[in-house]
Enzyme design. Structure first.
Site, PDB file in Angstrom:
ATOM      1  N   GLU A 481       0.823  -1.220   0.000  1.00 35.15           N
ATOM      2  CA  GLU A 481       0.000   0.000   0.000  1.00 35.15           C
ATOM      3  C   GLU A 481       0.851   1.261   0.000  1.00 35.15           C
ATOM      4  O   GLU A 481       0.494   2.250  -0.646  1.00 35.15           O
ATOM      5  CB  GLU A 481      -0.968  -0.014   1.189  1.00 35.15           C
ATOM      6  N   HIS A 551     -12.705  -5.748   7.752  1.00 30.39           N
ATOM      7  CA  HIS A 551     -13.373  -5.378   6.502  1.00 30.39           C
ATOM      8  C   HIS A 551     -14.517  -4.410   6.787  1.00 30.39           C
ATOM      9  O   HIS A 551     -15.474  -4.340   6.027  1.00 30.39           O
ATOM     10  CB  HIS A 551     -13.904  -6.615   5.763  1.00 30.39           C
TER      11      HIS A 551
END
Ligand SMILES: Cc1ncc(C[n+]2csc(CCOP(=O)(O)OP(=O)(O)O)c2C)c(N)n1
Ligand SMILES: [Mg+2]
Length: 751
Positions: A481, A551
């Site tokens: 990332e 999530h």
């Protein structure tokens, strides 16, 4: 702007041959050697002058390039300022002097002067940034610049194959982003031995190697990272041994205190990169004759014997002796040169100490683009077909009618984000997209042979874009990332428009250094010399029944707390399309938050609004008008609050004014104030955990500025201060529900 082709005569074997013939100094002329010494000596003396100025408290920080002068001046000689690109670090004073920066310019940064070309008094000295020389603004973070350099080298490659994308176009960010490039330009990045421990270093090596980028990694190994010796940083104590397995690289490990050896290595590295066959890695052993910085006392961890050993390799005295030995300069010549340097420095110091200081009124200048305001009317356009009587089907054949209905059928937020991305890619060739799984299929042949349909994102938001626009415009990145955001910064600095994806907000954290300390700071810290307008799309949020801790996260307030970053959070298809287009066309970095739960919701569907539909940032929307209670919210809480408001109206006739902020930085204070003045009662509702969240700021400002209009305390409805659990019973208890909102609204109305 010009392009040139790779020299076909150059091949790998030629490039690797050291050209050592005695007396030819690796191709440097005698005059160049004298010039090199002048720069090296200037660099050292400037460090000494700064140390004195720091002692006299005339400057406020000092970090030196001492011991690193030979390799860095060699790099300057081997490369071209204003043509190649440079991502140096704080020891690279001699590089910058060699490229053409002046001692006076450097001293201006020391005193923090208004005219400091690197930062206008905003950054510490030795944080180089010279636009005219392509020396890109740098931060204090060890290692972040390496990923910017990767992005910059990718831009070189991209621009060479998409030369038209460099054209200046009015009406969006491109008006403010001039692009210059050369087909064989090379990017330079330097770092210390300690910095090779950063993950960003390894992410960058991986990308540069895989993509065969024209990028030189220069490791300036002085054996220490502040007090930590190299064998603690690097397994086995030698970084060259660890990186040797990366394919496509040209490697050399050299004595970086010898300018001639250094120049030879740098020239071969440059040739390898210019030939377009891959990156280069020069591992230069240097010394650190001074402490880490003025604030460091190296006697605490380094014995005299070590320092004496280093002194024998000091590049300044070595170079001096070399020039005398080779008969290039005699002692008189050396003395004359040194006197000239000293006199020049004295004049530069005198001038810098009287330079005007920056005005305190300028502190907020250049947080955002001064040229393009994404809150302005230029970003306020009508949706295509809006207002027109589209139901009238008279005169259409049945096929035409079917096509018409399909076109005007309500689309989900996922559909409209996809079509906005498609429209913008069509319109603007500078846009590139990457992230984890965003491509349809990395193995293009499967697509070509129609063996597979293609993925296009775990939520399919980028579906079909690689197939339509090509694999150099839409591609998969490694799961890294920091590198997704860091590479985007480098691309954006060059004028391209990366629209990248972080797959789940929960996994944004490896990119945090880039998102906090780099992306939103580029423009401010360089006093508008550089900027990195790009879009970071992030799938965010919970209410997934089973999303659990990793999530379901929100956390938008962490980013609204970062000056320089635009943050938007749409809750329906039309807003997502309009705000995404503004995000792409504007000249600032934007964090574009897409709620996963809303991607395919029936709520908020809308027909395709056309290829130019935009919504300005900072404009809230009244979703449900009312005059009893104001509810300020955004994201997935909007449809929940709407249900609660409708029920309250039905059951009790209580009229809630529901405001969807849509963009969180900037946010629409006027809309909030107007509504609170009308209702005198206000709830701030959001999905993230209650404490320290986005609502705290809004509530505090209401208390501060609208106190006399309030008839009740300012309330917050938000998630419990815990993580989102997997079991739906727990998830429901944790995230704010319609019932929670309903009760809070009712209670406040009745207060
Ligand atoms: C990410 C980050 N962590 C820590 C620091 C504090 N720091 C500044 S320089 C430095 C040592 C760097 O050593 P090295 O890479 O070997 O470069 P050198 O200073 O020796 O040239 C550290 C730990 C920082 N600036 N950034
Ligand atoms: Mg070091």
């Amino acid at each position: 702007m010009a392009t040139s082709k790779v020299d076909p005569k150059l091949n790998e074997t030629d490039l690797r041959k050291p050209q050592k013939k005695s007396g030819d100094y690796q191709g440097l002329t005698r005059q160049q050697l004298v010039d090199a010494y002048r720069i090296m000596f200037t660099s050292r003396r400037l460090d000494d002058r700064e140390i004195m100025l720091k002692r006299q408290q005339k400057i406020f920080f000092q970090i030196s390039g001492a011991g690193h002068e030979a390799i860095t001046v060699a790099a300057a000689l081997a490369m071209k300022p204003g043509y190649d690109w440079f991502f140096p670090y704080y020891r690279d004073r001699a590089l910058c002097l060699g490229l053409g920066a002046t001692p006076y310019e450097m001293l201006l940064q020391g005193v923090g002067a208004a005219d400091d070309p690197s930062s206008g008094g905003r950054q510490m000295p030795s944080h180089w940034g010279y636009k005219r020389l392509n020396v890109v603004t740098q931060s204090s973070c060890t290692g972040t610049q390496i990923l910017h350099a990767v992005g910059c080298a990718e831009a070189s490659r991209y621009l060479a194959s998409h030369p038209n994308s460099a054209k200046k176009v009015g009406g969006d960010y491109r008006e403010f982003k001039d692009i210059e490039f050369h087909g064989d330009e090379v990017t330079y990045v330097s770092l210390g031995d300690g910095t090779t421990s950063e993950g960003e270093f390894w992410e960058a090596l991986n990308a540069a190697s895989n993509l065969k980028l024209p990028l030189i990694f220069l490791i300036e190994d002085n054996g220490y990272a502040i007090s930590v010796p190299v064998e603690v940083q690097t397994a086995g104590g030698n970084i060259s041994r660890l990186v040797a397995g990366f394919p496509n690289f040209y490697f050399e490990e050299i004595d970086g205190t010898d300018p001639v050896v250094s120049y030879g290595a740098m020239s071969r590295a440059v040739a390898h990169c210019r030939a377009g066959v891959g990156p280069a890695f020069i591992h230069a052993h240097v010394i650190r004759p001074y402490a880490h910085s003025f604030s460091d006392e190296e006697k605490l961890y380094r014995p005299d014997i070590e320092r004496q050993r280093d002194a024998a390799r000091d590049p300044i005295s070595r170079m001096q002796m070399f020039l005398i030995r080779e008969g290039i300069l005699d002692e008189k010549g050396i003395n004359l040169l040194e006197k000239e340097v000293d006199d020049g420095l004295q004049a530069a110091v005198d001038q810098a100490l009287t330079a005007p200081l920056p005005a305190p009124e300028t502190i907020k200048q250049y947080l955002y683009s001064p040229g393009l305001d994404p809150t302005s009317a230029a970003f306020d356009t009508l949706a295509q077909g809006s207002g027109a009587a589209s139901a009238d089907g008279e005169g259409r054949t049945s096929t035409e009618q079917a096509a018409h209905e399909k076109k005007h059928a309500p689309k989900t937020m996922a559909d409209l984000i996809n079509s906005t991305l498609r429209d913008e890619m069509k319109r603007d060739e500078r846009i590139v997209m990457f992230g984890e799984d965003v491509a349809d299929c990395s193995r293009e042949e499967y697509l070509r042979q129609k063996m597979v349909k293609g993925k296009g994102g775990v939520f399919k938001l980028t579906a079909g874009l690689q197939s339509e626009f090509g694999s150099d415009r839409v591609f998969n990145s490694p799961i890294a990332e920091a590198s997704i955001v860091g590479r985007a910064v480098g691309l954006a600095v060059r004028g391209l428009k990366p629209v990248v994806e972080i797959q789940f907000f929960d996994y944004i954290w490896p990119a945090m250094m880039q998102l906090r300390n780099e992306l939103p700071v580029m423009r401010w810290r360089s006093n508008n010399a550089f900027s990195a307008p790009c879009v970071i799309r992030v799938a965010i949020g919970g209410y997934l029944t089973g999303g659990a801790i990793y999530h379901s996260q929100c956390g938008e307030s962490i980013f609204t707390h970062t000056p320089g970053m635009r943050v938007v959070f749409p809750c329906n298809a039309l807003d997502a399309a309009g705000l995404l287009r503004t995000a792409i066309r504007c000249d600032d970095p934007v964090l574009f938050l897409e709620h996963k739960r809303l991607y395919r919701e029936t709520y908020g569907r809308a027909p395709y609004p056309g290829p130019d539909y935009m919504i300005p940032f900072g404009k809230a929307k009244v979703v449900h008008p009312g005059n009893n209670v104001t509810v300020i919210t955004y994201g997935a809480v909007v449809p929940r609050a709407l249900q609660a408001a409708q029920r309250l109206d039905r059951e009790h006739g209580i009229k809630v004014e529901l405001i969807d902020l849509r963009s969180l930085n900037p946010y629409d204070w006027d809309a909030i104030a107007t509504s609170v003045q009308k209702t005198s009662r206000v709830i701030v509702a959001y999905e993230d955990t209650l404490s320290w969240g986005y609502g705290a700021e809004i509530a505090a400002r209401i208390a501060d500025e609208l106190f006399e209009h309030l008839d009740a305390p300012v309330k917050r409805v938000a998630a419990k201060d815990t993580f989102v659990a997997y079991q739906p019973v727990l998830e429901s208890a944790i995230l704010p529900q319609v019932q929670d909102l309903y009760l809070a609204m009712k209670e406040l109305a009745e207060y």
